[in-house]
Design a protein around this motif. Structure first.
Motif, PDB file in Angstrom:
ATOM      1  N   ASN A 116      44.957  48.421  35.638  1.00 19.49           N
ATOM      2  CA  ASN A 116      44.759  47.075  35.088  1.00 19.49           C
ATOM      3  C   ASN A 116      43.626  46.390  35.828  1.00 19.49           C
ATOM      4  O   ASN A 116      43.456  46.569  37.037  1.00 19.49           O
ATOM      5  CB  ASN A 116      46.028  46.238  35.242  1.00 19.49           C
ATOM      6  N   VAL A 117      42.862  45.588  35.102  1.00 20.37           N
ATOM      7  CA  VAL A 117      41.832  44.749  35.705  1.00 20.37           C
ATOM      8  C   VAL A 117      42.123  43.296  35.344  1.00 20.37           C
ATOM      9  O   VAL A 117      42.290  42.963  34.169  1.00 20.37           O
ATOM     10  CB  VAL A 117      40.424  45.156  35.212  1.00 20.37           C
ATOM     11  N   ASP A 118      42.227  42.456  36.361  1.00 17.20           N
ATOM     12  CA  ASP A 118      42.423  41.018  36.156  1.00 17.20           C
ATOM     13  C   ASP A 118      41.067  40.326  36.048  1.00 17.20           C
ATOM     14  O   ASP A 118      40.180  40.545  36.902  1.00 17.20           O
ATOM     15  CB  ASP A 118      43.167  40.388  37.334  1.00 17.20           C
ATOM     16  N   LEU A 119      40.932  39.462  35.038  1.00 17.20           N
ATOM     17  CA  LEU A 119      39.715  38.673  34.850  1.00 17.20           C
ATOM     18  C   LEU A 119      40.091  37.202  34.728  1.00 17.20           C
ATOM     19  O   LEU A 119      41.192  36.859  34.303  1.00 17.20           O
ATOM     20  CB  LEU A 119      38.980  39.111  33.578  1.00 17.20           C
ATOM     21  N   MET A 120      39.152  36.322  35.092  1.00 17.86           N
ATOM     22  CA  MET A 120      39.368  34.885  34.972  1.00 17.86           C
ATOM     23  C   MET A 120      38.226  34.250  34.197  1.00 17.86           C
ATOM     24  O   MET A 120      37.064  34.645  34.353  1.00 17.86           O
ATOM     25  CB  MET A 120      39.461  34.232  36.360  1.00 17.86           C
ATOM     26  N   PHE A 121      38.588  33.280  33.350  1.00 17.60           N
ATOM     27  CA  PHE A 121      37.565  32.545  32.609  1.00 17.60           C
ATOM     28  C   PHE A 121      37.776  31.055  32.783  1.00 17.60           C
ATOM     29  O   PHE A 121      38.724  30.608  33.436  1.00 17.60           O
ATOM     30  CB  PHE A 121      37.561  32.938  31.126  1.00 17.60           C
ATOM     31  N   ALA A 122      36.841  30.274  32.231  1.00 16.14           N
ATOM     32  CA  ALA A 122      36.819  28.816  32.429  1.00 16.14           C
ATOM     33  C   ALA A 122      36.677  28.472  33.905  1.00 16.14           C
ATOM     34  O   ALA A 122      37.290  27.529  34.406  1.00 16.14           O
ATOM     35  CB  ALA A 122      38.071  28.163  31.823  1.00 16.14           C
ATOM     36  N   LEU A 123      35.840  29.248  34.597  1.00 19.91           N
ATOM     37  CA  LEU A 123      35.558  28.993  36.009  1.00 19.91           C
ATOM     38  C   LEU A 123      34.473  27.928  36.135  1.00 19.91           C
ATOM     39  O   LEU A 123      33.616  27.795  35.255  1.00 19.91           O
ATOM     40  CB  LEU A 123      35.070  30.274  36.683  1.00 19.91           C
TER      41      LEU A 123
ATOM     42  N   HIS B 234      44.379  48.592  30.834  1.00 18.85           N
ATOM     43  CA  HIS B 234      44.998  47.269  30.659  1.00 18.85           C
ATOM     44  C   HIS B 234      44.052  46.209  31.202  1.00 18.85           C
ATOM     45  O   HIS B 234      43.393  46.411  32.222  1.00 18.85           O
ATOM     46  CB  HIS B 234      46.328  47.237  31.431  1.00 18.85           C
ATOM     47  N   ILE B 235      43.962  45.085  30.515  1.00 12.22           N
ATOM     48  CA  ILE B 235      43.142  43.961  30.971  1.00 12.22           C
ATOM     49  C   ILE B 235      43.975  42.683  30.877  1.00 12.22           C
ATOM     50  O   ILE B 235      44.589  42.409  29.839  1.00 12.22           O
ATOM     51  CB  ILE B 235      41.859  43.815  30.136  1.00 12.22           C
ATOM     52  N   SER B 236      44.000  41.918  31.957  1.00 10.48           N
ATOM     53  CA  SER B 236      44.618  40.594  31.957  1.00 10.48           C
ATOM     54  C   SER B 236      43.504  39.561  32.069  1.00 10.48           C
ATOM     55  O   SER B 236      42.612  39.707  32.914  1.00 10.48           O
ATOM     56  CB  SER B 236      45.588  40.434  33.132  1.00 10.48           C
ATOM     57  N   ALA B 237      43.550  38.553  31.225  1.00 14.44           N
ATOM     58  CA  ALA B 237      42.498  37.528  31.205  1.00 14.44           C
ATOM     59  C   ALA B 237      43.145  36.153  31.279  1.00 14.44           C
ATOM     60  O   ALA B 237      43.818  35.729  30.338  1.00 14.44           O
ATOM     61  CB  ALA B 237      41.658  37.659  29.940  1.00 14.44           C
TER      62      ALA B 237
ATOM     63  N   TYR C 104      41.824  47.291  22.413  1.00 16.64           N
ATOM     64  CA  TYR C 104      42.841  46.689  23.268  1.00 16.64           C
ATOM     65  C   TYR C 104      43.736  45.776  22.436  1.00 16.64           C
ATOM     66  O   TYR C 104      43.271  44.781  21.872  1.00 16.64           O
ATOM     67  CB  TYR C 104      42.199  45.878  24.399  1.00 16.64           C
ATOM     68  N   GLU C 105      45.012  46.110  22.375  1.00 14.13           N
ATOM     69  CA  GLU C 105      45.968  45.298  21.625  1.00 14.13           C
ATOM     70  C   GLU C 105      46.404  44.108  22.483  1.00 14.13           C
ATOM     71  O   GLU C 105      46.826  44.281  23.636  1.00 14.13           O
ATOM     72  CB  GLU C 105      47.198  46.127  21.261  1.00 14.13           C
ATOM     73  N   GLN C 106      46.288  42.913  21.926  1.00 19.46           N
ATOM     74  CA  GLN C 106      46.825  41.744  22.628  1.00 19.46           C
ATOM     75  C   GLN C 106      48.331  41.729  22.399  1.00 19.46           C
ATOM     76  O   GLN C 106      48.807  41.539  21.293  1.00 19.46           O
ATOM     77  CB  GLN C 106      46.211  40.444  22.103  1.00 19.46           C
ATOM     78  N   TYR C 107      49.100  41.953  23.472  1.00 18.69           N
ATOM     79  CA  TYR C 107      50.552  41.966  23.309  1.00 18.69           C
ATOM     80  C   TYR C 107      51.223  40.744  23.938  1.00 18.69           C
ATOM     81  O   TYR C 107      52.408  40.516  23.750  1.00 18.69           O
ATOM     82  CB  TYR C 107      51.157  43.255  23.873  1.00 18.69           C
ATOM     83  N   GLU C 108      50.431  39.950  24.649  1.00 18.50           N
ATOM     84  CA  GLU C 108      50.923  38.712  25.252  1.00 18.50           C
ATOM     85  C   GLU C 108      49.748  37.758  25.351  1.00 18.50           C
ATOM     86  O   GLU C 108      48.600  38.178  25.247  1.00 18.50           O
ATOM     87  CB  GLU C 108      51.534  39.018  26.628  1.00 18.50           C
TER      88      GLU C 108
ATOM     89  N   ASN D  72      51.851  54.877  40.457  1.00 12.70           N
ATOM     90  CA  ASN D  72      51.221  55.478  39.279  1.00 12.70           C
ATOM     91  C   ASN D  72      50.423  54.472  38.463  1.00 12.70           C
ATOM     92  O   ASN D  72      49.928  54.779  37.384  1.00 12.70           O
ATOM     93  CB  ASN D  72      52.266  56.171  38.397  1.00 12.70           C
ATOM     94  N   ARG D  73      50.296  53.249  38.998  1.00 11.09           N
ATOM     95  CA  ARG D  73      49.525  52.212  38.302  1.00 11.09           C
ATOM     96  C   ARG D  73      48.911  51.294  39.347  1.00 11.09           C
ATOM     97  O   ARG D  73      49.574  50.935  40.330  1.00 11.09           O
ATOM     98  CB  ARG D  73      50.429  51.419  37.356  1.00 11.09           C
ATOM     99  N   LEU D  74      47.657  50.899  39.144  1.00 11.52           N
ATOM    100  CA  LEU D  74      46.982  49.968  40.041  1.00 11.52           C
ATOM    101  C   LEU D  74      46.547  48.737  39.255  1.00 11.52           C
ATOM    102  O   LEU D  74      46.147  48.836  38.096  1.00 11.52           O
ATOM    103  CB  LEU D  74      45.747  50.604  40.689  1.00 11.52           C
ATOM    104  N   SER D  75      46.602  47.589  39.916  1.00 14.53           N
ATOM    105  CA  SER D  75      46.126  46.344  39.315  1.00 14.53           C
ATOM    106  C   SER D  75      45.035  45.780  40.220  1.00 14.53           C
ATOM    107  O   SER D  75      45.289  45.432  41.379  1.00 14.53           O
ATOM    108  CB  SER D  75      47.273  45.340  39.189  1.00 14.53           C
ATOM    109  N   MET D  76      43.816  45.727  39.690  1.00 15.83           N
ATOM    110  CA  MET D  76      42.653  45.337  40.489  1.00 15.83           C
ATOM    111  C   MET D  76      42.160  43.960  40.069  1.00 15.83           C
ATOM    112  O   MET D  76      41.855  43.718  38.903  1.00 15.83           O
ATOM    113  CB  MET D  76      41.539  46.376  40.332  1.00 15.83           C
ATOM    114  N   GLY D  77      42.115  43.041  41.021  1.00 19.86           N
ATOM    115  CA  GLY D  77      41.663  41.675  40.745  1.00 19.86           C
ATOM    116  C   GLY D  77      40.150  41.577  40.844  1.00 19.86           C
ATOM    117  O   GLY D  77      39.599  41.373  41.929  1.00 19.86           O
ATOM    118  N   VAL D  78      39.476  41.714  39.730  1.00 18.34           N
ATOM    119  CA  VAL D  78      38.007  41.673  39.725  1.00 18.34           C
ATOM    120  C   VAL D  78      37.526  40.244  39.495  1.00 18.34           C
ATOM    121  O   VAL D  78      36.639  39.743  40.174  1.00 18.34           O
ATOM    122  CB  VAL D  78      37.443  42.612  38.643  1.00 18.34           C
ATOM    123  N   GLN D  79      38.096  39.570  38.490  1.00 24.88           N
ATOM    124  CA  GLN D  79      37.870  38.170  38.132  1.00 24.88           C
ATOM    125  C   GLN D  79      36.545  37.914  37.427  1.00 24.88           C
ATOM    126  O   GLN D  79      36.526  37.319  36.367  1.00 24.88           O
ATOM    127  CB  GLN D  79      38.025  37.234  39.352  1.00 24.88           C
TER     128      GLN D  79
END
Length: 378
Positions: free
Chosen positions: A157-164, A186-189, A233-237, A115-122
């Motif tokens: 969820n979408v995973d993103l990366m910075f400072a590349l 959801h967004i993870s950065a 989007y609430e930053q919870y972590e 019921n939830r997907l996490s996609m690594g887009v970056q």
């Protein structure tokens, strides 16, 4: 009945990303069925080992779980539901990286019970995706994202990366703006960490890869925190942002030092006062065929001192911080009794703030969070 989160590791990828140090490989398709059979056996055995646990979260990670064929994923999900008591409202997530996801796969995942997907887009820029060793383009991601929504997924969820390396501030802003326009729940950065044993580390050692400056890293992070807040989007972590009601239960289990059980190659567990992990050798894992006595390594008994420290530095990753009431309930003592000196010092340094409910890191404290965390290692 005690609750638990399950993590299930799939160590296969179409192509290994250049920054990845997780136990995973490309080019081992011939071992997939044997691995899934061994993992199925472990899922059943662990269910018998912990019969009185209510499962509130299941997370398939990797590697890339969606490199497996649909029947293999179905085999694993059937074992999970047959062997464990899954809560009706359990969060059931799989990582499903672009390039391994199409309409058929998305529809099948929904039918299996995810019921939830996490996609690594970056990143949004194809040149950066190529530099990272990703197998997808941004156009491919957009097709996959559309397929996921059409399959009925309402929690993505979408995973993103910075400072590349070679990523500009403009690149990062374009990435975040375009992803938020798609309105994932959801967004993870995450800031890039160059880990030993990866191609990126080898290039760094040879002077062939220049990491982003600390100044740019923090500038990117602060901009994203502010922009995502504007977009609801609430930053919870420290690294995670969610729309209302969409915080990741899987993540919160880790940060609140609750029990989780890892199954599959090299997966880690925190169960009944012990920390341990499974073996890392793929052939040995397959040969063990779910025999728990052959899988567990590095068993560590968690002392009260360890438990106290982990409760604090993991909990402080959450923007809500650590509550006095939860600390009292968990350990039968007051936080001030154990950590009064550390709390006073961190408040004086402007890294910690306190209210009637508990303590949490300040914005500056988040920037130097490791410094703060170390204070709680008695």
């Amino acid at each position: 009945m005690n609750t638990v989160g399950l993590y299930i590791h799939i160590p296969f990828c179409r192509q290994k990303c250049l920054y990845c140090d997780f136990p995973s490989w490309a080019g081992k398709e011939s071992l997939m069925q044997a691995y899934v059979d061994a993992l199925t056996a472990e899922i059943k055995a662990r269910g018998k080992e912990y019969p009185n646990k209510k499962v509130v979260s299941v997370f398939f990670g990797g590697g890339t779980p969606t490199t497996l064929e649909i029947p293999l994923l179905e085999q694993l999900m059937q074992a999970v539901f047959a062997s464990w008591d899954i809560a009706e409202d359990a969060e059931i997530t799989t990582e499903a990286n672009p390039g391994t996801l199409d309409r058929e796969m998305a529809t099948a995942l929904k039918k299996m019970g995810f019921n939830r997907l996490s996609m690594g887009v970056q990143a949004w820029q194809n040149r950066l995706l190529k530099d990272l060793g990703r197998i997808h383009t941004i156009e491919g991601f957009l097709e996959n994202y559309k397929a996921v929504r059409e399959a009925g997924f309402e929690n993505v969820n979408v995973d993103l990366m910075f400072a590349l390396p070679n990523q500009t501030m403009a690149d990062w802003q374009e990435t975040v703006k375009n992803i938020t326009a798609l309105e994932p729940e959801h967004i993870s950065a995450y800031s890039l960490i160059i880990e030993e044993g990866t191609p990126f580390f080898e290039r760094y050692e040879k002077g062939q890869l220049e990491p982003a400056s600390e100044e740019l890293d923090r500038k990117m992070y602060h901009w994203a925190v502010d922009y995502l807040a504007e977009k609801g989007y609430e930053q919870y972590e420290i690294s995670n942002f969610a729309k209302k009601g969409k915080q990741s239960r899987h993540n919160r289990i880790y940060w609140q030092a609750e029990e989780y059980l890892g199954m599959g190659l090299g997966s880690h567990s925190y169960m009944e006062g012990e920390r341990f992990h499974n073996i890392y050798d793929l052939q040995e894992y397959i040969a063990a065929n779910g025999d728990v006595s052959l899988l567990k390594e590095d068993i560590e008994i968690i002392t009260e001192e360890d438990a106290l420290a982990e409760f604090m530095f993991l909990g402080l990753r959450l923007t809500e911080g650590v509550s006095f009431a939860r600390f009292r309930e968990r350990f039968g003592k007051e936080m001030q009794e154990v950590y009064g000196g550390q709390m006073k010092e961190l408040k004086q340094e402007g890294l910690l703030e306190e209210n009637a409910e508990g303590i949490r890191l300040t914005r500056r404290g988040i920037d130097v969070s490791n410094v703060a965390f170390e204070k709680f290692l008695l």
